[in-house]
Scaffold this motif. Structure first.
Motif, PDB file in Angstrom:
ATOM      1  N   SER A  35      26.494  28.116  -2.539  1.00  0.00           N
ATOM      2  CA  SER A  35      27.561  28.439  -1.462  1.00  0.00           C
ATOM      3  C   SER A  35      28.805  28.341  -2.111  1.00  0.00           C
ATOM      4  N   GLY A  36      30.058  28.528  -1.593  1.00  0.00           N
ATOM      5  CA  GLY A  36      31.480  28.456  -1.739  1.00  0.00           C
ATOM      6  C   GLY A  36      31.781  29.700  -3.053  1.00  0.00           C
ATOM      7  N   THR A  37      31.049  30.773  -2.916  1.00  0.00           N
ATOM      8  CA  THR A  37      31.461  31.913  -3.969  1.00  0.00           C
ATOM      9  C   THR A  37      32.394  32.812  -3.471  1.00  0.00           C
ATOM     10  N   MET A  38      32.463  33.075  -2.037  1.00  0.00           N
ATOM     11  CA  MET A  38      33.271  34.124  -1.468  1.00  0.00           C
ATOM     12  C   MET A  38      34.105  33.678  -0.188  1.00  0.00           C
ATOM     13  N   LEU A  39      35.111  34.338   0.011  1.00  0.00           N
ATOM     14  CA  LEU A  39      35.857  34.126   1.114  1.00  0.00           C
ATOM     15  C   LEU A  39      35.620  35.341   2.068  1.00  0.00           C
ATOM     16  N   SER A  40      35.550  35.100   3.232  1.00  0.00           N
ATOM     17  CA  SER A  40      34.925  36.242   4.242  1.00  0.00           C
ATOM     18  C   SER A  40      36.038  36.275   5.510  1.00  0.00           C
ATOM     19  N   PHE A  41      36.587  37.759   5.802  1.00  0.00           N
ATOM     20  CA  PHE A  41      37.334  37.882   6.849  1.00  0.00           C
ATOM     21  C   PHE A  41      36.852  39.173   7.686  1.00  0.00           C
ATOM     22  N   ARG A  42      36.177  38.533   8.839  1.00  0.00           N
ATOM     23  CA  ARG A  42      35.844  39.304   9.861  1.00  0.00           C
ATOM     24  C   ARG A  42      37.081  40.230  10.731  1.00  0.00           C
ATOM     25  N   LEU A  43      37.029  41.283  10.632  1.00  0.00           N
ATOM     26  CA  LEU A  43      38.245  41.859  11.255  1.00  0.00           C
ATOM     27  C   LEU A  43      37.929  42.373  12.738  1.00  0.00           C
ATOM     28  N   ALA A  44      38.930  42.637  13.351  1.00  0.00           N
ATOM     29  CA  ALA A  44      38.703  42.865  15.022  1.00  0.00           C
ATOM     30  C   ALA A  44      37.561  44.109  15.195  1.00  0.00           C
ATOM     31  N   ASP A  45      37.661  45.051  14.452  1.00  0.00           N
ATOM     32  CA  ASP A  45      36.828  46.211  14.463  1.00  0.00           C
ATOM     33  C   ASP A  45      35.479  46.060  13.657  1.00  0.00           C
ATOM     34  N   THR A  92      25.946  19.523 -14.350  1.00  0.00           N
ATOM     35  CA  THR A  92      27.317  18.798 -13.753  1.00  0.00           C
ATOM     36  C   THR A  92      28.413  19.821 -13.518  1.00  0.00           C
ATOM     37  N   TYR A  93      29.534  19.231 -13.308  1.00  0.00           N
ATOM     38  CA  TYR A  93      30.495  20.119 -13.001  1.00  0.00           C
ATOM     39  C   TYR A  93      31.704  19.443 -13.313  1.00  0.00           C
ATOM     40  N   ASP A  94      32.972  20.118 -13.746  1.00  0.00           N
ATOM     41  CA  ASP A  94      34.110  19.393 -14.206  1.00  0.00           C
ATOM     42  C   ASP A  94      35.222  19.534 -13.015  1.00  0.00           C
ATOM     43  N   PHE A  95      35.111  20.487 -11.843  1.00  0.00           N
ATOM     44  CA  PHE A  95      36.133  20.819 -11.189  1.00  0.00           C
ATOM     45  C   PHE A  95      35.601  21.195 -10.048  1.00  0.00           C
ATOM     46  N   ALA A  96      36.233  21.050  -8.721  1.00  0.00           N
ATOM     47  CA  ALA A  96      35.989  21.592  -7.418  1.00  0.00           C
ATOM     48  C   ALA A  96      37.335  21.785  -6.869  1.00  0.00           C
ATOM     49  N   TYR A  97      37.228  22.737  -5.761  1.00  0.00           N
ATOM     50  CA  TYR A  97      38.492  23.083  -5.094  1.00  0.00           C
ATOM     51  C   TYR A  97      38.352  23.650  -3.965  1.00  0.00           C
ATOM     52  N   ARG A  98      39.280  23.602  -2.930  1.00  0.00           N
ATOM     53  CA  ARG A  98      39.313  24.398  -1.777  1.00  0.00           C
ATOM     54  C   ARG A  98      40.549  25.507  -1.733  1.00  0.00           C
ATOM     55  N   GLU A  99      39.895  26.630  -1.331  1.00  0.00           N
ATOM     56  CA  GLU A  99      40.771  27.648  -1.491  1.00  0.00           C
ATOM     57  C   GLU A  99      40.991  28.182  -0.077  1.00  0.00           C
ATOM     58  N   THR A 100      42.068  28.598   0.355  1.00  0.00           N
ATOM     59  CA  THR A 100      42.505  29.107   1.655  1.00  0.00           C
ATOM     60  C   THR A 100      43.317  30.137   1.911  1.00  0.00           C
ATOM     61  N   VAL A 101      42.856  31.310   2.308  1.00  0.00           N
ATOM     62  CA  VAL A 101      43.702  32.634   2.231  1.00  0.00           C
ATOM     63  C   VAL A 101      43.913  33.142   3.525  1.00  0.00           C
ATOM     64  N   THR A 102      45.017  33.644   3.671  1.00  0.00           N
ATOM     65  CA  THR A 102      45.253  34.672   4.957  1.00  0.00           C
ATOM     66  C   THR A 102      45.739  35.814   4.671  1.00  0.00           C
ATOM     67  N   THR A 118      42.157  34.276   8.482  1.00  0.00           N
ATOM     68  CA  THR A 118      42.278  33.307   7.720  1.00  0.00           C
ATOM     69  C   THR A 118      40.859  32.925   7.527  1.00  0.00           C
ATOM     70  N   SER A 119      40.659  32.683   5.803  1.00  0.00           N
ATOM     71  CA  SER A 119      39.305  32.183   5.544  1.00  0.00           C
ATOM     72  C   SER A 119      39.471  30.751   4.401  1.00  0.00           C
ATOM     73  N   SER A 120      38.540  30.035   4.583  1.00  0.00           N
ATOM     74  CA  SER A 120      38.595  28.931   3.481  1.00  0.00           C
ATOM     75  C   SER A 120      37.184  28.586   2.994  1.00  0.00           C
ATOM     76  N   ALA A 121      37.126  28.104   1.912  1.00  0.00           N
ATOM     77  CA  ALA A 121      35.862  27.815   1.013  1.00  0.00           C
ATOM     78  C   ALA A 121      36.074  26.847   0.038  1.00  0.00           C
ATOM     79  N   VAL A 122      34.991  26.046  -0.533  1.00  0.00           N
ATOM     80  CA  VAL A 122      35.102  25.276  -1.496  1.00  0.00           C
ATOM     81  C   VAL A 122      34.033  25.732  -2.687  1.00  0.00           C
ATOM     82  N   ASN A 123      34.693  25.648  -3.733  1.00  0.00           N
ATOM     83  CA  ASN A 123      33.810  26.292  -5.001  1.00  0.00           C
ATOM     84  C   ASN A 123      33.623  24.959  -5.907  1.00  0.00           C
TER      85      ASN A 123
END
Length: 264
Positions: free
Chosen positions: A80-90, A35-45, A54-59
């Motif tokens: 799924s939903g354990t990690m935010l990922s940011f692919r850089l230009a290089d 079961t689960y008690d809480f779910a949330y979307r996290e967005t980080v720039t 910017t990356s977003s995920a739901v945990n």
């Protein structure tokens, strides 16, 4: 005959509606073991080298159902939903584990007269919390919580998103992580929104090779990735600078007051 046809059609419609509802419900909503008690979307720039990413995920915070806690001690899988990922230009990759400091997390709580806490109201309201304004490095409630040899890194820098061979753990000070004298990673914004949604992340799209990578370290401080069943195709070794940075921050923190955030 007409009534039978009507009832048959009604049954089919109800079955189809039930199937669609089940398929679109968050995982573990109908799982008898989890079961689960809480779910949330996290967005980080983040800002790196003058560019913003910017990356977003739901945990989903899962746990064993109460009636099988003793049997299902292994907990519930996080697919799924354990990690935010940011692919850089290089082509380098930055990973940040989903989560937030306790000061931010408490903003989602609803307390009842009995003392019980739930998060259903926050999810119904889609309540938002500014993590960057309340936390240090997203996960810490106090700035100098670097005590302990295996303290979790705030972020991870991978040398290649496609063929990873090494990784480096990073810490944020004043929402800035220093890579070298000329390169820094800055948290521009970090927002969490309560959302009873299906867990998801962008790893498969941004850097699928990471899901096939084994991260090597002598202690438990590697990225927490979704559980997998296939054998890894890549091996990424730990950059010695990771431990050098940790030791430096620990030494700096000794004269700055309490260093343990027991609520993290």
């Amino acid at each position: 005959m007409k009534k039978l046809l009507i009832w048959t059609l009604a049954g089919l419609v109800a079955s189809a509606a039930g199937f669609i509802f089940y398929e679109h419900s968050p995982p573990n909503a109908f799982n008898p073991l989890c079961t689960y008690d809480f779910a949330y979307r996290e967005t980080v720039t983040l800002e790196v080298g003058g560019r913003q990413y910017t990356s977003s995920a739901v945990n989903q915070l899962t746990r064993s159902a109460q009636w099988v806690e003793e049997v299902n001690k292994g907990g519930c899988p996080r697919l799924s939903g354990t990690m935010l990922s940011f692919r850089l230009a290089d082509n380098r990759l930055i990973l940040i584990e989903m989560g937030m400091c306790q000061k931010a997390f408490k903003m989602f709580e609803t307390r009842h007269g009995s003392g019980d806490v739930n998060y259903s109201v926050a999810m119904q309201e889609h309540r938002k919390v500014d993590i960057a304004a309340r936390c240090f490095g997203i996960h810490r409630s106090i700035p100098n919580d670097f005590d302990g040899r295996s303290v979790r890194f705030d972020a991870f820098l991978i040398d290649s998103a496609d063929k990873p061979t090494s990784w480096r753990g990073l810490f944020f000070r004043n929402n800035v992580a220093t890579l070298n004298l000329d390169e820094h990673i800055r948290i521009v914004s970090a927002i969490a929104e309560a959302d009873d949604a299906v867990p998801e992340d962008q790893l498969n799209k941004v850097a699928p090779a990471i899901l096939k990578t084994s991260f090597v370290s002598t202690i438990s401080d590697t990225p927490i990735l979704p559980e997998r069943t296939e054998s890894p195709q890549f091996v990424a070794s730990k950059d010695p600078l990771s431990d050098t940075d940790r030791l430096r921050l620990q030494n700096e923190a000794k004269g700055e007051g309490p260093t343990r955030d027991n609520l993290r």
